[in-house]
Motif scaffolding. Structure first.
Motif, PDB file in Angstrom:
ATOM      1  N   ILE A 107     -29.287 -38.916  22.733  1.00 56.81           N
ATOM      2  CA  ILE A 107     -29.171 -37.581  22.130  1.00 56.81           C
ATOM      3  C   ILE A 107     -28.254 -36.711  22.984  1.00 56.81           C
ATOM      4  N   GLU A 108     -28.466 -36.727  24.292  1.00 57.57           N
ATOM      5  CA  GLU A 108     -27.638 -35.937  25.195  1.00 57.57           C
ATOM      6  C   GLU A 108     -26.158 -36.282  25.046  1.00 57.57           C
ATOM      7  N   SER A 109     -25.845 -37.566  24.865  1.00 57.17           N
ATOM      8  CA  SER A 109     -24.441 -37.980  24.767  1.00 57.17           C
ATOM      9  C   SER A 109     -23.766 -37.422  23.519  1.00 57.17           C
ATOM     10  N   VAL A 110     -24.561 -37.147  22.482  1.00 61.32           N
ATOM     11  CA  VAL A 110     -24.002 -36.638  21.226  1.00 61.32           C
ATOM     12  C   VAL A 110     -23.915 -35.111  21.243  1.00 61.32           C
ATOM     13  N   VAL A 111     -24.952 -34.443  21.704  1.00 57.17           N
ATOM     14  CA  VAL A 111     -24.975 -32.977  21.622  1.00 57.17           C
ATOM     15  C   VAL A 111     -24.412 -32.305  22.867  1.00 57.17           C
ATOM     16  N   LEU A 166     -39.368 -34.966  15.902  1.00 55.10           N
ATOM     17  CA  LEU A 166     -38.142 -35.137  15.111  1.00 55.10           C
ATOM     18  C   LEU A 166     -37.886 -33.913  14.236  1.00 55.10           C
ATOM     19  N   ALA A 167     -38.951 -33.336  13.691  1.00 50.69           N
ATOM     20  CA  ALA A 167     -38.772 -32.115  12.889  1.00 50.69           C
ATOM     21  C   ALA A 167     -38.262 -30.978  13.768  1.00 50.69           C
ATOM     22  N   ASP A 168     -38.757 -30.893  14.982  1.00 50.02           N
ATOM     23  CA  ASP A 168     -38.315 -29.859  15.904  1.00 50.02           C
ATOM     24  C   ASP A 168     -36.847 -30.057  16.286  1.00 50.02           C
ATOM     25  N   LEU A 169     -36.448 -31.316  16.488  1.00 55.38           N
ATOM     26  CA  LEU A 169     -35.040 -31.619  16.767  1.00 55.38           C
ATOM     27  C   LEU A 169     -34.145 -31.104  15.644  1.00 55.38           C
ATOM     28  N   ARG A 170     -34.529 -31.430  14.432  1.00 50.24           N
ATOM     29  CA  ARG A 170     -33.702 -31.037  13.278  1.00 50.24           C
ATOM     30  C   ARG A 170     -33.632 -29.516  13.137  1.00 50.24           C
ATOM     31  N   LYS A 171     -34.737 -28.850  13.421  1.00 52.77           N
ATOM     32  CA  LYS A 171     -34.783 -27.408  13.233  1.00 52.77           C
ATOM     33  C   LYS A 171     -34.093 -26.642  14.351  1.00 52.77           C
ATOM     34  N   ASN A 172     -34.215 -27.107  15.591  1.00 51.00           N
ATOM     35  CA  ASN A 172     -33.834 -26.287  16.735  1.00 51.00           C
ATOM     36  C   ASN A 172     -32.678 -26.825  17.572  1.00 51.00           C
ATOM     37  N   LEU A 173     -32.166 -28.017  17.219  1.00 53.41           N
ATOM     38  CA  LEU A 173     -31.067 -28.553  18.030  1.00 53.41           C
ATOM     39  C   LEU A 173     -29.919 -29.106  17.199  1.00 53.41           C
ATOM     40  N   LEU A 174     -30.230 -30.029  16.315  1.00 58.70           N
ATOM     41  CA  LEU A 174     -29.174 -30.835  15.707  1.00 58.70           C
ATOM     42  C   LEU A 174     -28.397 -30.080  14.642  1.00 58.70           C
ATOM     43  N   LYS A 175     -27.083 -30.278  14.680  1.00 61.13           N
ATOM     44  CA  LYS A 175     -26.194 -29.739  13.657  1.00 61.13           C
ATOM     45  C   LYS A 175     -26.056 -30.753  12.526  1.00 61.13           C
ATOM     46  N   PRO A 176     -25.534 -30.329  11.382  1.00 63.41           N
ATOM     47  CA  PRO A 176     -25.390 -31.259  10.261  1.00 63.41           C
ATOM     48  C   PRO A 176     -24.660 -32.532  10.671  1.00 63.41           C
ATOM     49  N   GLY A 177     -25.254 -33.662  10.311  1.00 66.09           N
ATOM     50  CA  GLY A 177     -24.646 -34.960  10.586  1.00 66.09           C
ATOM     51  C   GLY A 177     -25.065 -35.569  11.909  1.00 66.09           C
ATOM     52  N   GLU A 178     -25.596 -34.771  12.840  1.00 66.05           N
ATOM     53  CA  GLU A 178     -25.920 -35.323  14.164  1.00 66.05           C
ATOM     54  C   GLU A 178     -27.160 -36.220  14.126  1.00 66.05           C
ATOM     55  N   ALA A 179     -28.138 -35.871  13.289  1.00 65.15           N
ATOM     56  CA  ALA A 179     -29.325 -36.722  13.195  1.00 65.15           C
ATOM     57  C   ALA A 179     -28.947 -38.114  12.716  1.00 65.15           C
ATOM     58  N   VAL A 239     -37.031 -44.101  16.547  1.00 64.25           N
ATOM     59  CA  VAL A 239     -38.466 -43.892  16.693  1.00 64.25           C
ATOM     60  C   VAL A 239     -39.285 -44.891  15.890  1.00 64.25           C
ATOM     61  N   TYR A 240     -38.826 -45.204  14.679  1.00 63.96           N
ATOM     62  CA  TYR A 240     -39.680 -45.957  13.765  1.00 63.96           C
ATOM     63  C   TYR A 240     -39.248 -47.402  13.538  1.00 63.96           C
ATOM     64  N   LYS A 241     -38.166 -47.841  14.129  1.00 68.25           N
ATOM     65  CA  LYS A 241     -37.702 -49.217  13.949  1.00 68.25           C
ATOM     66  C   LYS A 241     -37.754 -49.964  15.274  1.00 68.25           C
ATOM     67  N   PRO A 242     -37.908 -51.286  15.215  1.00 63.58           N
ATOM     68  CA  PRO A 242     -37.980 -52.060  16.463  1.00 63.58           C
ATOM     69  C   PRO A 242     -36.601 -52.281  17.079  1.00 63.58           C
ATOM     70  N   GLY A 243     -36.620 -52.777  18.308  1.00 66.29           N
ATOM     71  CA  GLY A 243     -35.376 -53.129  18.983  1.00 66.29           C
ATOM     72  C   GLY A 243     -34.653 -51.932  19.570  1.00 66.29           C
ATOM     73  N   ILE A 244     -33.483 -52.206  20.129  1.00 64.11           N
ATOM     74  CA  ILE A 244     -32.658 -51.183  20.759  1.00 64.11           C
ATOM     75  C   ILE A 244     -31.446 -50.920  19.874  1.00 64.11           C
ATOM     76  N   PRO A 245     -31.293 -49.719  19.352  1.00 66.55           N
ATOM     77  CA  PRO A 245     -30.147 -49.442  18.479  1.00 66.55           C
ATOM     78  C   PRO A 245     -28.810 -49.679  19.176  1.00 66.55           C
ATOM     79  N   ALA A 246     -27.805 -49.978  18.376  1.00 64.08           N
ATOM     80  CA  ALA A 246     -26.494 -50.332  18.921  1.00 64.08           C
ATOM     81  C   ALA A 246     -25.827 -49.178  19.655  1.00 64.08           C
ATOM     82  N   ASN A 247     -26.205 -47.939  19.341  1.00 68.37           N
ATOM     83  CA  ASN A 247     -25.544 -46.800  19.980  1.00 68.37           C
ATOM     84  C   ASN A 247     -26.233 -46.363  21.271  1.00 68.37           C
TER      85      ASN A 247
END
Length: 630
Positions: free
Chosen positions: A416-420, A447-460, A469-477
């Motif tokens: 998250i830090e790398s994006v915002v 996650l709701a707090d992230l969307r409301k208080n941090l993330l800009k459109p498209g960042e989520a 949060v809800y899927k297994p494994g390590i995401p590619a990013n």
């Protein structure tokens, strides 16, 4: 023996900064994902808001006995508590009128439901004792198991659901409670707790009573107690070390920079809200690296390396004063909200105090730990590699306390830090801790707090927050912090594995570089090559537990002859589950040779382990108490 009480001279206002709100039903607890299947409590009907303990420690009988008086609220005329084998003498209301109660069927991990017909009572007094014999939370040590060898010792370990074995309350992380306690112990022992001392101990004849309070609502697993031959040394105006007198000097030096740690943490994410930050270094049987009990971190002596190379443990436990203690996972399915945040915060503290190079080494090692955890959990498709877990009611919440929560959680926040950007991210985290202070949280809520208080459109979507949060494994990013110190170490490991001289192996480097070097060596190596390293670095005898652990992992895999004696000494001298369980698991997987060695060592070691460690190793070895491995 003089009993120092560094808190007594300070005014209450200085001890209890930033008054917390009274515990009420947090709105998050009404959400479906906030239902705690690992507690029998029904907090929406009736809940505990305050616990008042008055207990006497019987070291001969190895029991605590006395009373717990609960303040309760809610519309229900019954209240359900968590009880793990407590011996109940009576239950009454605030006026002394007996109340009817039943204890339901339960299991070894979760205990049973204690249902009390309270009517309109708002105070409930329970007279009880802890069960004799093994206790899930309490460990009673003989003098021989301590550093001083003269007096017995007692300590508690409450996380995740163990405090129900010595405190009758609603043992769920989302049901925050204030508390106070009076603890009576024999002279000359000192009792310390995870709260503020109230006055000085009151002594009569051969016993003393110590009083503590916590006016901030905390998760019940954070109520902690220790009693023994314990002394104190200040390290700053609001920090200090408690431990046995025999090891106080070296321990206070090792953790002598506590005040700097607190200041660094505050500069990142806001004021420290708990008054004091002291550390109690326990005997070696303590099962964890540290436990973030408010005002008084409990810590393992395995972090005492003599060179302050393992102090990131303190950074981690201090960080819990914000993530975990201030904002707490509502259920154990969201344990990552506790440990993932804290692991990220720990690394930021280390970066601030020791520089980006040290922080990068520790983050890079954590990446390797994360990869190993994914493999150990069954691979990247296993549901146990999700951040938000779905632990069934019949599973012990300890099953979710893996490096996934710690390292995948921290990697998610770093992504998250790398994006915002760090500036936006830090401002958000500081406001997050402020807005949710002294409240439970769920993954969905975060996650709701992230969307409301941090993330800009498209960042989520760019981050993929739901996948994280809800899927297994390590995401590619996933952001992999790579240490610029490790390429040279990796090259040295490859060169040595290919037959290079031991003299070319780097010397006088950091603990983190030595750990990296050992873990990069092939898992199969000739005894003479291992011996050459051992003769130069003496890793089979090192007192640095992190190095000793990875060295034993390598040498036991190769049946290196000195590894047997080294493993026996290491596994019988300390009970930290992080080290103990993987080594026994490795031995058990090495056929008859390993199983015979594991059985012999465990027979010696098990009586000195806390129940947290013993329960884990029992499962690995199929061990039945009193009869040995089956």
């Amino acid at each position: 023996m003089k009993t120092p009480f560094p808190l007594a001279a300070l005014p209450a206002a200085a001890l209890l900064a930033a008054a917390a709100p009274a515990p009420t039903i947090a709105p998050v607890l009404t959400a479906p994902d906030a239902r705690d299947v690992h507690s029998h409590a029904r907090p929406l009907e009736a809940r505990v808001t305050h616990v008042s303990l008055d207990l006497t420690a019987d070291f001969d009988g190895r029991v605590l006995r006395g009373t717990a008086t609960l303040d309760v609220t809610g519309p229900g005329r019954q209240i359900v508590l968590d009880d793990n084998r407590l011996v109940i003498a009576s239950i009454s209301d605030g006026a002394g009128k007996p109340l009817r109660y039943t204890v339901g069927a339960g299991d070894a991990a979760h205990g049973a439901a204690l249902t009390i017909d309270r009517g309109a009572a708002t105070k409930i007094r329970i007279a009880y004792a802890t069960p004799q014999g093994p206790n899930a939370a309490l460990q009673w040590l003989d003098p021989a198991q301590t550093a001083g060898k003269k007096y017995p010792y007692l300590f508690s370990q409450g996380e995740a659901i163990l405090n129900r074995s010595w405190i009758p309350t609603q043992d769920s992380p989302g049901i925050r409670q204030t508390w106070d306690a009076r603890i009576n112990v024999p002279r000359p022992l000192t009792a310390v707790m995870s709260g503020v001392a109230v006055g000085k101990p009151v002594c009569a004849k051969d016993r003393c009573t110590f009083a503590y309070r916590m006016d901030k609502p905390v998760a019940p697993y954070l109520i902690a107690l220790a009693a023994g031959d314990i002394a104190f040394k200040a390290t700053g105006p609001r920090t200090g070390i408690w431990t046995e007198p025999a090891v106080l000097a070296k321990t206070a030096w090792e953790f002598g920079e506590l005040e700097k740690f607190v200041a660094a943490a505050e500069s990142l994410y806001g004021p420290y809200r708990w008054g004091r930050y002291d550390v109690l270094v326990l005997p070696p049987s303590f099962p964890f690296g540290g436990m973030e009990n408010p005002t008084l971190t409990f810590a393992t002596p395995t972090a005492i390396a003599g060179d302050r190379s393992l102090v990131s443990l303190i950074a981690h436990e201090l960080a819990h004063s914000w993530s975990g203690n201030l904002v707490t996972n509502a259920t154990w399915d969201d344990f990552w909200l506790n440990e993932g945040f804290t692991s990220y915060f720990e690394n930021r503290i280390m970066e601030k105090l020791y520089g980006p190079r040290r922080a990068a080494m520790e983050a890079d090692l954590a990446w390797s730990d994360m990869e190993a955890a994914v493999k150990g959990a069954g691979g990247p498709t296993s549901p146990d590699t999700q951040l938000h877990l779905n632990l069934a009611a019949n599973r012990d919440p300890d099953d979710g306390m893996t490096q996934i929560a710690y390292d995948k959680g921290a990697t998610f926040l770093r992504t998250i830090e790398s994006v915002v950007g760090r500036a936006r991210w830090d401002a958000y985290l500081r406001s997050y801790f402020d807005r949710h202070a002294f409240q439970p949280q769920t993954s969905a809520g975060f996650l709701a707090d992230l969307r409301k208080n941090l993330l800009k459109p498209g960042e989520a979507e760019r981050i993929g927050i739901d996948q994280w949060v809800y899927k297994p494994g390590i995401p590619a990013n996933a952001v992999h912090v790579r240490s610029d110190a490790f390429p040279a170490i990796d090259a040295a490991a490859r060169a040595y594995a290919a037959g290079g001289p031991v003299g070319a192996v780097p010397g006088d480097v950091t603990t983190q570089e030595y750990v990296r070097f050992i873990t990069q060596l092939p898992r199969q190596m000739p005894a003479d090559r291992l011996a050459a390293l051992d003769q130069r670095f003496h890793w089979s005898e090192t007192g640095n537990a992190e190095i000793r652990f990875v060295w034993l992992s390598l040498t036991l895999a190769n049946r290196y002859p000195p590894a047997q004696a080294s493993a026996e000494q290491f596994l019988t001298a300390q009970g930290r589950r992080k080290f103990v369980a993987p080594l026994f698991d490795q031995l058990w997987g090495q056929g008859d040779w390993g199983r015979a060695l594991a059985t012999r060592i465990y027979a010696r070691a098990r009586p000195g382990y806390h129940a947290v460690t013993a329960t884990t190793v029992d499962k690995i070895l199929g061990w039945k108490a009193g009869s040995g491995a089956q």
